[in-house]
Every structure is written in structure tokens, then in C-alpha cells.
Design an enzyme around this catalytic site. Structure first.
Site, short mmCIF file in Angstrom:
data_model
loop_
_atom_site.label_atom_id
_atom_site.label_comp_id
_atom_site.label_asym_id
_atom_site.label_seq_id
_atom_site.Cartn_x
_atom_site.Cartn_y
_atom_site.Cartn_z
N ASP A 198 -26.39 -0.24 -8.60
CA ASP A 198 -25.92 -1.39 -7.84
C ASP A 198 -24.45 -1.27 -7.46
O ASP A 198 -23.56 -1.58 -8.26
CB ASP A 198 -26.14 -2.66 -8.69
N GLY B 281 -23.03 -3.24 -5.66
CA GLY B 281 -22.57 -4.60 -5.41
C GLY B 281 -22.08 -5.34 -6.64
O GLY B 281 -21.79 -6.53 -6.56
N SER C 206 -31.75 -15.89 -9.15
CA SER C 206 -32.98 -16.34 -9.79
C SER C 206 -32.87 -16.32 -11.30
O SER C 206 -33.87 -16.42 -11.99
CB SER C 206 -34.14 -15.46 -9.35
N ASP D 230 -23.95 -2.44 -0.40
CA ASP D 230 -24.57 -2.82 -1.66
C ASP D 230 -25.95 -2.21 -1.85
O ASP D 230 -26.95 -2.72 -1.34
CB ASP D 230 -24.65 -4.35 -1.70
#
Ligand SMILES: *[C@@H]1O[C@H](CO)[C@@H](O)[C@H](O)[C@H]1NC(C)=O
Ligand SMILES: *[C@@H]1O[C@H](CO)[C@@H](O)[C@H](O)[C@H]1NC(C)=O
Ligand SMILES: *[C@@H]1O[C@H](CO)[C@@H](O)[C@H](O)[C@H]1NC(C)=O
Ligand SMILES: *[C@@H]1O[C@H](CO)[C@@H](O)[C@H](O)[C@H]1NC(C)=O
Length: 461
Positions: free
Chosen positions: A104, A106, A148, A294
Site C-alpha cells: 500500500d 497510500g 469500513s 496509491d
């Protein structure tokens, strides 16, 4: 028209500013999870000082970089659930145990599910601190928020090895509570590949320790991602491309790498977004707009007005409803061509990546969706729907992101099938040394088949 599970938007943004869509998609079990963090990041001006300290300390201990051997290595990536996420593998502890982690760019924290994580970690393999003689408990709480859900645990350090490199006392977090949908086995956690200034833990990311420690041939890493979204024969796991650490693999791209400097203090890998065309028509982009590059986000997010302008160029497109709010549907029969520029070359997104998924016999959902980010954050998030179309380079100094055209060799890897790299090992026989005469190769045992051992192991702080 493959079923999708949208696990992957793991992009850190302030929680109060990054809007929907973040929820499960009905009937498909999909969740669009946008990573976001409640706490404000470490002062971004601190990164340089920290990087410099790290490097100075290392040089004081191990001598001048001119006598230090440098190296490179690579990690084969796995494409999980039809381009929803891309993971690699690393090993933690003594004896070393390998784990699959989402790659990742990001975010900036490494975390893995710990053995204290109960049912919330599902069937993902877990890290057991009690089994590692080099485990150090920092005993501070770790908490990272996703759209989430969240991952929670505590900060720690241990020996971490990846692609033949070894970093002792690498900071990471042992997670004992994780929201549903954040981990899909075999993935056990996430490797943040952005800058330390936005690490929730405040600890230096693995890549940055290697880059600032001057052990890479070139202080950069390259990423090539495969495409399976439009391959109806694709399995849940497919070969996903490669993470090149310390070099770029010129077999995977053609021409030169077009580098764009980060216009300020590095935090995310953000660069200016200067132009965007849809079906040949230019969409107006506010001057000074920045985009975060990202790998941990499946799709592409932008400001509502720009996203509306994109779909205005696609006849019969319309805002999607229900839990797809923020996305748009469009006729699958339309071939959509989008081109982006970050101030240098212009790059195309393949129509296959634009047609993110199909919701009926005629309707598709586009990869571009609306999301408003916070003040000071990049207003666009450029995820895998774009990155599958280029070879990407993340450079330490000067801090910049580069793109190059994929070679025919790289393109041929899309949908090619083949053996999925596996990280299922129990132990790694690491050859870690702090001298400049480190033996070449064999940094990890041969059973860690996803890694190559080109590297001189580097013992870092
Ligand atoms: C590490 O410290 C945290 C916080 O004090 C604690 O909850 C956790 O159990 C400790 N882990 C181990 C393996 O000792
Ligand atoms: C570069 O990529 C090619 C094509 O995937 C591969 O065969 C080769 O081993 C790679 N070389 C390195 C040094 O990564
Ligand atoms: C998938 O999309 C790519 C890029 O548009 C295209 O080259 C390829 O042929 C497509 N594959 C299939 C199986 O349709
Ligand atoms: C470096 O390695 C030598 C030999 O193994 C050891 O004696 C020394 O303590 C090490 N230095 C550091 C800073 O780890």
C-alpha cells in the site's frame, strides 16, 4: 464481468472528510473500504530530520556509504480477487515467519494480525510474539481507521526481511482486533509504502529504512501490476506483478521513466494532476490539484465536480444508487478512453480498467468515483485502475513518482495465469550482518520462494 470483492481502498485520509462510498455492496459481499485515520499525522516537517538521523546513525555505526555494498531485490506480487488488491510477502521475527501483506503506497504503517487476534482475524495466519526472540514490545496503542472498519493493537519492533533485505528492529504493529473485510486470507496485514510523516505509529516504514540506509543500488522501488479484471477465467489469486526494491527492471518498461517531483514535503506519494481527458475531451482541473499514487486503492477517486464532468462525456451514464453511491454506471457497450497527465507524459487507462465491474447485462460501473478529501490532502487518489497501465517508480531522493510505458513483456503478463507466488514458510535462515563484507545471496532460505536473494543483507537501526 468477473465477480469482485472490493477490499482494497486502503488509503489514509482524515476520517471526518472522506465521504462515502465505504459500505458493503449488496448481493456481492463487496466492501469499499477507504482507509482513513482519526489522529492527525506527525508534523510533516519531521520526516527529513528523522531520515537524516537514521542515516547518520547508521553511517556512524557502519562506516561510509562508499565502502558499503549496495544491492537490490524483488518480491513477486499476488493479484487477489480480480485486481481488488495486490499483496506481497515478508518475514518477521527470529526464527523468521513469512506473512502476506497488502502493498500500500497510500499509507505508512506495517501491521500484521497477532496470535492474540481472535475470530476477527478470520483464517489469516498470525504472528506470535512469544515465538520470536527478537520481538520488542513498544507497548503503545496502535489504531488505524478504514472506511469500513479499523485495525487495532500495539506497536512493536522485530527483525523484518523482504526481497533479500533485512531490517532489525523494524517498527510495525501487532493487531489484535480487525474489522471484517479488512483481511481476506491468506493476507495477514498491510505494508505501508508511503513516508514516515504519515505513519500512525510514527515509526519509519521498511522501504524508507532501506532507502535512507543507503543499501539499495538506487534509492527507489518500482511496481508493475497485472490485470485480470477482464479475464473471465481468472482465479481468486493470480500472479500480480512485481515490486522491485532498489532498482527498476528495464525489461518491464520501454523508453525513459518520466519522474514528477512531489511538490512539498513527502507524506503520501502525491504529485500534481495537470490534465485529464475522456473520449478525447479535456476535463477542467483546478490548478494546484494533487493526486496520491496509491497501490492500495483499487479504483480512482476525485472531487465530485470532476467526476461528474467525466461521466458527462459518456452518453447514458448516471450516478449509481444504493450502496454504489458515489460511483456511476454507464453502458458496457461504450468503450471509454481516459488519459491522465501529471505534468509530463500523458498516460492512458485501458477501457478494461475503466469498466470496473458489471452490474447487469448492459450496465457497467466506472472506476472513477466521487470522494472529497480533507484540506491539505491530495484531492485525487490514483489507484490500481491506473497503475496497471504503467510501470511506476517511487523515488526517495529527490522525492518523486515516475511512470514509464509497459514493455511487451510486462503486457504479456496480464491474464497470463501461471503460478501464484507463495509465502508459506515456517522459518527463514537469515544471514544478517552489519559488516560491509556481507555474503551475497541467501538472505532468506530458499523455501521463501517468492523472494530473490540478490541482496546483501543490511542490518539497519
Ligand atoms: C505488548 O504490550 C501491550 C500494551 O501494554 C500489551 O497489551 C500486549 O499484551 C503486549 N504483548 C506481548 C506479547 O507482551
Ligand atoms: C526483469 O523482468 C523480467 C520479466 O519479468 C524477468 O524475467 C527478470 O528476471 C527481471 N529481472 C530482474 C533483475 O528483476
Ligand atoms: C483486457 O483488457 C486489455 C486492455 O484493454 C486488453 O488488451 C485485453 O485483450 C483484454 N483481455 C480480455 C481477455 O478481454
Ligand atoms: C557487528 O557485528 C559484530 C560481529 O558480529 C559484533 O561484534 C558487533 O557488536 C556488531 N555491531 C553492532 C552495532 O551490532
Amino acid at each position: 464481468m468477473v465477480p469482485l470483492f472490493l477490499l482494497a481502498s486502503l488509503f489514509a485520509l482524515p476520517a471526518d472528510t472522506f465521504g462515502a462510498p465505504t459500505d458493503a455492496v449488496p448481493g456481492s459481499g463487496r466492501a469499499i473500504s477507504l482507509l482513513r485515520r482519526n489522529q492527525s499525522p506527525r508534523d510533516v516537517t519531521e520526516w527529513g530530520a528523522l531520515a537524516k538521523n537514521q542515516r547518520d546513525n547508521l553511517l556512524a555505526k557502519y562506516g561510509s556509504p562508499t565502502v558499503q555494498k549496495r544491492s537490490s531485490g524483488y518480491n513477486l506480487i499476488v493479484d487477489q480477487l480480480y485486481d481488488s488488491s495486490y499483496y506481497g510477502s515478508l518475514a518477521i521475527g527470529t526464527p523468521a515467519v513469512s506473512f502476506d501483506v497488502i502493498l500500500d503506497t497510500g499509507s505508512s504503517d506495517l501491521w500484521v494480525a497477532g496470535s492474540s487476534c481472535g475470530t476477527s482475524c478470520g483464517s489469516s495466519p498470525t504472528y506470535n510474539p512469544a515465538s520470536s526472540s527478537t520481538f520488542q514490545n513498544l507497548s503503545t496503542a496502535f489504531n488505524i481507521q478504514y472506511g469500513s472498519g479499523a485495525a487495532e493493537g500495539y506497536d512493536a519492533q522485530d527483525l523484518v526481511q523482504m526481497a533479500g533485505f533485512s531490517v532489525s528492529s523494524q517498527g510495525f504493529a501487532v493487531v489484535d482486533t480487525v474489522s471484517q473485510n479488512l483481511l481476506t486470507s491468506p493476507v495477514s496485514g498491510l505494508l505501508g509504502l508511503a513516508w514516515q510523516s504519515i505513519a500512525s505509529s510514527g515509526q519509519m516504514p521498511l522501504w524508507q529504512a532501506l532507502a535512507s540506509g543507503n543499501v539499495w543500488d538506487s534509492a527507489l522501488f518500482g511496481v508493475q501490476l497485472n490485470r485480470y479484471t477482464n479475464d473471465s477465467t481468472a482465479q481468486e489469486l493470480e500472479p500480480g506483478g512485481v515490486l522491485n526494491m532498489g532498482y527498476t527492471n528495464s525489461s518491464l518498461y520501454t523508453g525513459s521513466i518520466d519522474y514528477i517531483d512531489i511538490p512539498g514535503t513527502p507524506s503520501y506519494w502525491y504529485i500534481p494532476l495537470t490534465s485529464l481527458t475522456v473520449q478525447g475531451t479535456s476535463i477542467s482541473i483546478t490548478s494546484g490539484t494533487t493526486a496520491a499514487i496509491d497501490t492500495g486503492t483499487t479504483n480512482i477517486a476525485g472531487p465530485a465536480s470532476s467526476i461528474q464532468a467525466i461521466y458527462a462525456q459518456i452518453p447514458n451514464s448516471q450516478p449509481a444508487t444504493g450502496e454504489w453511491v458515489g460511483y456511476y454506471s454507464f453502458p458496457c457497450s461504450t468503450t471509454v478512453n481516459v488519459e491522465l497527465s501529471f505534468g509530463g507524459n500523458t498516460w492512458s487507462i485501458s477501457p478494461a480498467d475503466f469498466a470496473f465491474t458489471q452490474t447487469s447485462s448492459t450496465e457497467c460501473i466506472g472506476a472513477f468515483f466521487e470522494a472529497s478529501t480533507g484540506t491539505g490532502s491530495p484531492s485525487w487518489i490514483i489507484g490500481d485502475a491506473f497503475l496497471k497501465n504503467v510501470y511506476s517508480v517511487f523515488r526517495y531522493n529527490p522525492p518523486s513518482v515516475g511512470f514509464a510505458s509497459l514493455s511487451s513483456v510486462a503486457i504479456a503478463e496480464n491474464g497470463a495465469g501461471g503460478t501464484v507466488p507463495s509465502a508459506t514458510i515456517g522459518t527463514v535462515s537469515a544471514t544478517v550482518t552489519n559488516t560491509s563484507d556481507a555474503p551475497r545471496g541467501r538472505a532468506l532460505s530458499a523455501s521463501l520462494s517468492t523472494l530473490v536473494f540478490l541482496a546483501v543483507s543490511a542490518l539497519l537501526l
